[in-house]
Design an enzyme around this catalytic site. Structure first.
Site, PDB file in Angstrom:
ATOM      1  N   TYR A   1     -53.494  26.119  59.283  1.00 49.46           N
ATOM      2  CA  TYR A   1     -53.972  24.878  59.911  1.00 49.46           C
ATOM      3  C   TYR A   1     -55.309  24.443  59.294  1.00 49.46           C
ATOM      4  O   TYR A   1     -55.500  23.269  58.950  1.00 49.46           O
ATOM      5  CB  TYR A   1     -54.114  25.124  61.420  1.00 49.46           C
ATOM      6  CG  TYR A   1     -54.559  23.926  62.222  1.00 49.46           C
ATOM      7  CD1 TYR A   1     -53.703  22.848  62.437  1.00 49.46           C
ATOM      8  CD2 TYR A   1     -55.839  23.876  62.774  1.00 49.46           C
ATOM      9  CE1 TYR A   1     -54.114  21.759  63.189  1.00 49.46           C
ATOM     10  CE2 TYR A   1     -56.253  22.790  63.526  1.00 49.46           C
ATOM     11  CZ  TYR A   1     -55.388  21.725  63.737  1.00 49.46           C
ATOM     12  OH  TYR A   1     -55.808  20.644  64.467  1.00 49.46           O
TER      13      TYR A   1
ATOM     14  N   ALA B   1     -47.329   9.070  67.598  1.00 49.74           N
ATOM     15  CA  ALA B   1     -47.850   7.999  68.456  1.00 49.74           C
ATOM     16  C   ALA B   1     -47.531   8.162  69.934  1.00 49.74           C
ATOM     17  O   ALA B   1     -48.084   7.450  70.764  1.00 49.74           O
ATOM     18  CB  ALA B   1     -47.273   6.666  67.982  1.00 49.74           C
TER      19      ALA B   1
HETATM   20  P1  NAP Z   1     -49.722  16.941  70.231  1.00 53.66           P
HETATM   21  O1  NAP Z   1     -49.975  16.510  71.637  1.00 53.66           O
HETATM   22  O2  NAP Z   1     -49.081  18.272  70.003  1.00 53.66           O
HETATM   23  O3  NAP Z   1     -48.859  15.801  69.492  1.00 53.66           O
HETATM   24  C1  NAP Z   1     -48.464  15.970  68.159  1.00 53.66           C
HETATM   25  C2  NAP Z   1     -47.727  14.730  67.711  1.00 53.66           C
HETATM   26  O4  NAP Z   1     -47.349  14.892  66.321  1.00 53.66           O
HETATM   27  C3  NAP Z   1     -46.444  14.463  68.479  1.00 53.66           C
HETATM   28  O5  NAP Z   1     -46.368  13.095  68.778  1.00 53.66           O
HETATM   29  C4  NAP Z   1     -45.326  14.857  67.501  1.00 53.66           C
HETATM   30  O6  NAP Z   1     -44.131  14.099  67.656  1.00 53.66           O
HETATM   31  C5  NAP Z   1     -45.982  14.501  66.178  1.00 53.66           C
HETATM   32  N1  NAP Z   1     -45.370  15.212  65.062  1.00 53.66           N
HETATM   33  C6  NAP Z   1     -45.319  16.559  64.868  1.00 53.66           C
HETATM   34  N2  NAP Z   1     -44.634  16.835  63.742  1.00 53.66           N
HETATM   35  C7  NAP Z   1     -44.250  15.640  63.201  1.00 53.66           C
HETATM   36  C8  NAP Z   1     -43.508  15.260  62.057  1.00 53.66           C
HETATM   37  N3  NAP Z   1     -43.002  16.168  61.206  1.00 53.66           N
HETATM   38  N4  NAP Z   1     -43.325  13.935  61.820  1.00 53.66           N
HETATM   39  C9  NAP Z   1     -43.798  13.004  62.664  1.00 53.66           C
HETATM   40  N5  NAP Z   1     -44.517  13.304  63.777  1.00 53.66           N
HETATM   41  C10 NAP Z   1     -44.721  14.608  64.045  1.00 53.66           C
HETATM   42  O7  NAP Z   1     -51.066  16.978  69.382  1.00 53.66           O
HETATM   43  P2  NAP Z   1     -52.511  16.285  69.624  1.00 53.66           P
HETATM   44  O8  NAP Z   1     -53.370  17.236  70.331  1.00 53.66           O
HETATM   45  O9  NAP Z   1     -52.335  14.918  70.152  1.00 53.66           O
HETATM   46  O10 NAP Z   1     -53.031  16.270  68.116  1.00 53.66           O
HETATM   47  C11 NAP Z   1     -52.998  15.107  67.311  1.00 53.66           C
HETATM   48  C12 NAP Z   1     -53.783  15.389  66.039  1.00 53.66           C
HETATM   49  O11 NAP Z   1     -55.122  15.773  66.378  1.00 53.66           O
HETATM   50  C13 NAP Z   1     -53.216  16.537  65.193  1.00 53.66           C
HETATM   51  O12 NAP Z   1     -53.317  16.207  63.831  1.00 53.66           O
HETATM   52  C14 NAP Z   1     -54.130  17.703  65.514  1.00 53.66           C
HETATM   53  O13 NAP Z   1     -54.213  18.616  64.445  1.00 53.66           O
HETATM   54  C15 NAP Z   1     -55.441  16.971  65.715  1.00 53.66           C
HETATM   55  N6  NAP Z   1     -56.411  17.715  66.535  1.00 53.66           N
HETATM   56  C16 NAP Z   1     -56.115  18.034  67.833  1.00 53.66           C
HETATM   57  C17 NAP Z   1     -57.069  18.737  68.589  1.00 53.66           C
HETATM   58  C18 NAP Z   1     -56.836  19.097  70.029  1.00 53.66           C
HETATM   59  O14 NAP Z   1     -57.622  19.887  70.568  1.00 53.66           O
HETATM   60  N7  NAP Z   1     -55.851  18.561  70.694  1.00 53.66           N
HETATM   61  C19 NAP Z   1     -58.271  19.117  67.989  1.00 53.66           C
HETATM   62  C20 NAP Z   1     -58.517  18.783  66.653  1.00 53.66           C
HETATM   63  C21 NAP Z   1     -57.575  18.073  65.942  1.00 53.66           C
HETATM   64  P3  NAP Z   1     -42.927  14.603  68.659  1.00 53.66           P
HETATM   65  O15 NAP Z   1     -43.561  14.870  69.971  1.00 53.66           O
HETATM   66  O16 NAP Z   1     -41.955  13.471  68.716  1.00 53.66           O
HETATM   67  O17 NAP Z   1     -42.304  15.812  68.019  1.00 53.66           O
END
Ligand code: NAP
Length: 246
Positions: free
Chosen positions: A156, A14
């Site tokens: 992934y 979050a």
């Molecule tokens: P992000 O900026 O890297 O953030 C990832 C988040 O997940 C962080 O808040 C992290 O918490 C949390 N997290 C990781 N491991 C965890 C665990 N074991 N337990 C609880 N929380 C955990 O990623 P994002 O880009 O916002 O991506 C969010 C989602 O969208 C993901 O599922 C990703 O696969 C999906 N997505 C992203 C993209 C993209 O281009 N960005 C595209 C397609 C899908 P901490 O920071 O506290 O460690």
């Protein structure tokens, strides 16, 4: 009118990236948000600071969603304090890229554990709570890689494809209880997740997108709010693409 007034919303991941935008969007629509983060306390503190008056409706919990005991304690705590749950957004996710032939088994397992098993553990407890109220919205954040594949992302892609299969199955199990279960599938979104890409890669990926730019976390959050709304009552087992036309 605040669409999510009096609703309790759980968001994983979050405090950064897409999850942060989803959290802020729900708060702005009147929800109480129970946000999970994992390792990054600094981002959690920053989010609280940026929330200003909305801070009183945001509760942050440190929890590893791939750890069954930690997930159980989180739900015990929220059941005691809030007693109901309206929306779960399974957003937390990681990637550990490598060509499959060179991939460490530990990197295969950790991506599956967090992205897929974490979503399962969170959804399992959420469904039990939502069934009591005969209402709920579960939204899993997947990826186009689930059906397109991507070199270096076998772990992934498998985790994200797994989320879609889980979503479609759970949607059928919970439909009679008025609990909908859907996926949102963002394309390239500007967050830390894309760190490590070279300038050339960024340019090449932008050129792959018909809209010719990466999306913003806010654009994903808008779609999440739509599908989490009471009016989205006939949408379940669906995958909604937010990807600029990929
Ligand atoms: P992000 O900026 O890297 O953030 C990832 C988040 O997940 C962080 O808040 C992290 O918490 C949390 N997290 C990781 N491991 C965890 C665990 N074991 N337990 C609880 N929380 C955990 O990623 P994002 O880009 O916002 O991506 C969010 C989602 O969208 C993901 O599922 C990703 O696969 C999906 N997505 C992203 C993209 C993209 O281009 N960005 C595209 C397609 C899908 P901490 O920071 O506290 O460690």
């Amino acid at each position: 009118m605040q669409t999510f007034q009096d609703q309790i919303v759980v968001v994983t991941g979050a405090t950064r990236g897409i999850g942060r935008a989803i959290t802020l969007a729900f708060l702005n629509q009147g929800a109480t948000v129970l946000g999970i983060y994992h390792t990054n306390r600094q981002s959690a503190d920053q989010l609280l600071a940026d929330c200003h008056d909305l801070k009183k409706k945001l509760f942050l919990f440190q929890c590893d969603i791939s750890n069954e005991e930690e997930v159980a304690s989180f739900y015990q705590e929220i059941e005691l304090k809030f007693s109901s749950l309206d929306v779960l957004v399974n957003n937390a996710g990681i990637r550990k890229d490598a060509f499959l032939a060179l991939m460490q088994t530990s990197d295969w397992r950790s991506v599956l554990d967090i992205n897929l098993t974490g979503s399962f553990l969170m959804a399992k407890q959420a469904v039990l709570l939502m069934m009591k109220n005969k209402y709920g919205r579960i939204i899993n954040i997947t990826s186009p890689v689930a059906h397109l594949g991507f070199a270096g992302q076998a772990n992934y892609a498998a985790s994200k494809a797994g989320q879609i299969g889980m979503t479609r199955s759970l949607a059928k199990e919970t439909a009679k209880k008025k609990i909908t279960v859907n996926c949102i599938s963002p394309g390239f979104i500007e967050t830390d997740f894309l760190h490590g890409l070279s300038k050339d890669q960024i340019e090449a990926y932008k050129n792959m997108v018909p809209i010719r730019r990466f999306g913003t976390p806010q654009e994903v959050a808008e779609a999440v709010l739509f599908i989490a709304g009471k009016n989205a009552s006939y949408i379940t087992g669906a995958v909604l693409d937010i990807n600029g036309g990929l």
